[in-house]
Structure formats: structure tokens, C-alpha cells
Write a protein that holds these residues in place. Structure first.
Motif, PDB file in Angstrom:
ATOM      1  N   ILE A  83       0.666  -1.554   0.009  1.00  0.00           N
ATOM      2  CA  ILE A  83      -0.190  -0.299  -0.093  1.00  0.00           C
ATOM      3  C   ILE A  83       0.870   0.975   0.263  1.00  0.00           C
ATOM      4  O   ILE A  83       1.856   1.223   0.445  1.00  0.00           O
ATOM      5  N   ALA A  84       0.432   2.411  -1.095  1.00  0.00           N
ATOM      6  CA  ALA A  84       1.092   3.107  -1.171  1.00  0.00           C
ATOM      7  C   ALA A  84       0.433   4.298  -0.727  1.00  0.00           C
ATOM      8  O   ALA A  84      -0.057   4.417  -1.434  1.00  0.00           O
ATOM      9  N   GLY A  85       1.195   5.726  -0.144  1.00  0.00           N
ATOM     10  CA  GLY A  85       0.200   6.732  -0.389  1.00  0.00           C
ATOM     11  C   GLY A  85       0.700   8.289  -0.178  1.00  0.00           C
ATOM     12  O   GLY A  85       2.164   8.157   0.385  1.00  0.00           O
ATOM     13  N   CYS A  86       0.568   9.137  -0.619  1.00  0.00           N
ATOM     14  CA  CYS A  86       1.124  10.485  -0.577  1.00  0.00           C
ATOM     15  C   CYS A  86       0.491  11.698   0.254  1.00  0.00           C
ATOM     16  O   CYS A  86      -1.225  11.753  -0.970  1.00  0.00           O
ATOM     17  N   ILE A  87       0.728  12.599   0.227  1.00  0.00           N
ATOM     18  CA  ILE A  87       0.215  14.612   0.065  1.00  0.00           C
ATOM     19  C   ILE A  87       0.507  14.824  -2.104  1.00  0.00           C
ATOM     20  O   ILE A  87       2.137  15.215  -1.822  1.00  0.00           O
ATOM     21  N   ALA A  88      -0.350  14.322  -2.495  1.00  0.00           N
ATOM     22  CA  ALA A  88      -0.875  14.719  -4.049  1.00  0.00           C
ATOM     23  C   ALA A  88      -0.366  16.228  -3.890  1.00  0.00           C
ATOM     24  O   ALA A  88      -0.100  17.057  -5.316  1.00  0.00           O
ATOM     25  N   GLY A  89      -1.342  17.218  -3.182  1.00  0.00           N
ATOM     26  CA  GLY A  89      -1.336  18.455  -3.285  1.00  0.00           C
ATOM     27  C   GLY A  89      -2.701  18.957  -3.888  1.00  0.00           C
ATOM     28  O   GLY A  89      -3.369  18.370  -4.345  1.00  0.00           O
ATOM     29  N   MET A  90      -2.792  20.375  -4.221  1.00  0.00           N
ATOM     30  CA  MET A  90      -4.189  20.773  -4.484  1.00  0.00           C
ATOM     31  C   MET A  90      -4.200  21.009  -5.989  1.00  0.00           C
ATOM     32  O   MET A  90      -2.932  22.377  -6.349  1.00  0.00           O
TER      33      MET A  90
END
Length: 334
Positions: A83-90
Motif C-alpha cells: 500500500i502506497a500513499g502521499c500528499i499529492a497537492g491541491m
């Protein structure tokens, strides 16, 4: 003699390389089974007031391996379960560039990755309520096309938008209906939280839908780089959706079409899921100004963060638990 010597040297080199590789082992790329994309965090990734990423981080990524993505101001986490995840930006530019960076990075195996966009959004008060979670089935770009303000409407007409076919590839995107239906069926009975402050705020709108308790729903998601707000902007969104024959929209946000275009470019659109939790109505109630509505504290933010995570993580867990099946066979209710 010289040729025989060269052959012997070549064989010795090959034996050395084979022995060396065998001793070191072949380093395999981490396989990303599910990629969770959130848009922002309020403070730290854990232990304080939660934004979109914190609940996911605390469950899946605290202690996970982290990777820097080029020179972009973000970090990708991958845990041992894939499982991967990140804060991608707005906004659309940041969203598309982030997903493109991940999918084009040679360090990761994303050949069978499911992409889950999990973030907050707004909703018309006649179509649902604060705290709802909406699975998107279609995406419509609010900005692409030809548009004008109400003050410039031609006499005898009501139109404020004209569709341009040149924008259709990114302007209207139909998601994998079988996958979206499966996600809805998998989560429709998830128990969502409510908030007394949000319940009181709903009463200002009066519509039957606005007074309902939070629920999992499905519908059209509208993407706009401009954080628009107001009744007439909502009517314009309906007009844009109608031009694509997409029906009435359920949720507004700022990234979904951009994520979908990036997924499309890498052959993963059929594996894209969009899950949006409702933290505000997209227009003021009677007697309230647009600015007052934008500044209002409805009590829905933390509730939305929790509900979005409860629904989104249910799908993440289901995909990973049944990876042997879902790696090659996209889930469906059929």
C-alpha cells in the motif's frame, strides 16, 4: 592461442558476475498494489488535528519506507503490504504532475496498481448532506470549454457555457462503472459518524436531502481549479454536466479530472477510484452571503476526514486481502 585466452577470460568474468549476483541477490522493485492519493494535511502526519492524509498515514504508513519523488515537495510511502500513499497537492496541475511522477518512476512496479483518490469536497444542499461520502462514476471538468458570466448572457437566452469537443478527452471522463459499483456495494453499509454542530448547521438549508444523516452515495464529480461557491455557480456546473449528458453532479473538488488524465495516459484509468467526503455545501443558505458561507464553521470537516477514511480504507483492505484475485481481475458486482 590468443583467441582461446580471450574465451577463458570471458568465461571467468561471466562466472564472477553470476557468483556475485547470486551472493547479493536481485533487488526487486516494490509492487504498489494500491496507491492512496490525498491532497493536503493540516499539520503533522500523525498525532494532531487530522487532514486528509493523517488517518491513512497512522494506519498504513507510520514506519513505512519513504521515497522522494524527483524535486517535488512530497514524499511517497510504501508499506510491506504494497500500500502506497502521499500528499499529492491541491489543484489540477499539482495533481497530474504528482501522479505522473509516481507512475513514471522506474523504482516502482505500478503495472497493476489501483489508484484511490480520497479527499474532501462540496455538495449542493438538495443532493445530499454534510458527512456523506461519494464514489464518483463520472468526472466533469468545470473549467474547460467556452464560458461567460451571467452579466454577458445574450438576450433571450440563459446559457453561460458552450462545450468544445477539443477538450472532451479530459473534460468528461467516465470511470470504470463495474469497479465504482463494486466499491459502493463494498462500503454502502459502513457506519459513518455524525456531528451535532453539523446537524444544527444543516437545518439552515431546510431541504429534505440536507437534513439527512451521512451516507455513502454515488454520483458525478465536478473538477474546478477555481474554488467556486454560490447558487449561480452551481447552476453553471449543472449546465456543464448537461453538455456532456453526465447528469446532475453530486460533489465538487479541484483534482479528479487531472488524476484521471494521468491514469489514462499510463493505462490505469480502469483501476482508478474516486472517493470524496462532503465537508461543505457549495452555496449559502437563504439570507447568508457567499463570503459568510465560505467563512462558516459547519462542524463537518473532522467528520468528513473520518468518514472518507472509513470508506476508503475499507476498499484498500479488501483489494489487498484478495490481491491474488484482484491483481489481474478488476472487481465487479457482476
Amino acid at each position: 592461442m590468443k583467441k582461446r585466452f580471450e574465451v577463458v577470460c570471458l568465461l571467468l568474468v561471466m562466472c564472477f558476475l553470476a557468483t556475485n549476483l547470486g551472493a547479493q541477490g536481485v533487488v526487486e522493485k516494490p509492487v504498489i498494489k494500491v496507491l492512496v492519493l490525498d491532497m493536503f494535511e493540516v499539520g503533522s502526519n500523525k498525532g494532531d488535528f487530522a487532514g486528509e492524509f493523517q488517518h491513512y498515514y497512522e494506519k498504513y504508513f507510520d514506519g513505512a519506507t519513504d521515497y522522494n519523488l524527483n524535486t517535488m515537495p512530497l514524499t511517497l510511502y510504501i508499506n510491506d503490504a504494497g500500500i502506497a500513499g502521499c500528499i499529492a497537492g491541491m489543484g489540477k496541475a499539482q495533481a497530474s504532475s504528482t501522479l505522473t511522477a509516481i507512475l513514471s518512476d522506474p523504482r516502482f512496479d505500478t503495472s497493476h496498481t489501483y489508484i484511490l483518490v480520497s479527499g474532501c469536497g462540496g455538495m449542493p444542499p438538495t443532493r445530499g448532506t454534510l458527512g456523506d461520502v461519494v464514489w464518483a462514476k463520472e468526472l466533469v471538468d468545470y473549467d474547460l470549454g467556452h464560458s461567460w458570466t451571467e452579466s454577458d448572457i445574450a438576450p433571450g437566452t440563459t446559457a453561460t457555457f458552450m462545450r468544445s469537443n477539443g477538450y472532451d478527452r479530459s473534460g468528461y471522463i467516465k470511470l470504470n462503472q463495474n469497479l465504482a459499483n463494486w466499491a459502493y456495494a463494498t462500503t454502502k453499509d459502513v457506519v459513518l459518524v455524525d456531528d451535532a454542530k453539523a446537524e444544527a448547521y444543516r437545518a439552515n438549508y431546510g431541504s429534505e436531502e440536507a437534513l439527512e444523516k451521512p451516507a455513502v452515495r454515488m454520483g458525478v464529480s465536478v473538477t474546478g481549479d477555481n474554488y467556486w461557491h454560490g447558487k449561480h455557480s452551481s447552476l453553471h456546473a449543472d449546465e456543464v454536466c448537461a453538455s456532456y449528458e453526465a447528469g446532475a453532479y453530486m460533489v465538487t473538488q479541484m483534482e479528479d479530472n487531472a488524476f484521471a488524465v494521468a491514469a489514462m495516459n499510463y493505462g490505469l484509468l480502469d483501476r482508478l477510484l474516486v472517493c470524496r467526503d462532503i465537508v461543505n455545501y457549495d452555496q449559502p443558505y437563504e439570507g447568508q452571503t457567499v463570503l459568510e458561507s465560505l467563512d462558516a464553521s459547519s462542524g463537518a470537516f473532522s467528520m468528513g476526514m473520518t468518514n472518507g477514511f472509513l470508506v476508503g480504507s475499507t476498499v484498500v483492505d479488501e483489494l489487498v486481502a484478495n490481491w491474488d484475485t484482484y491483481k489481474n481481475t478488476i472487481p465487479s458486482t457482476k
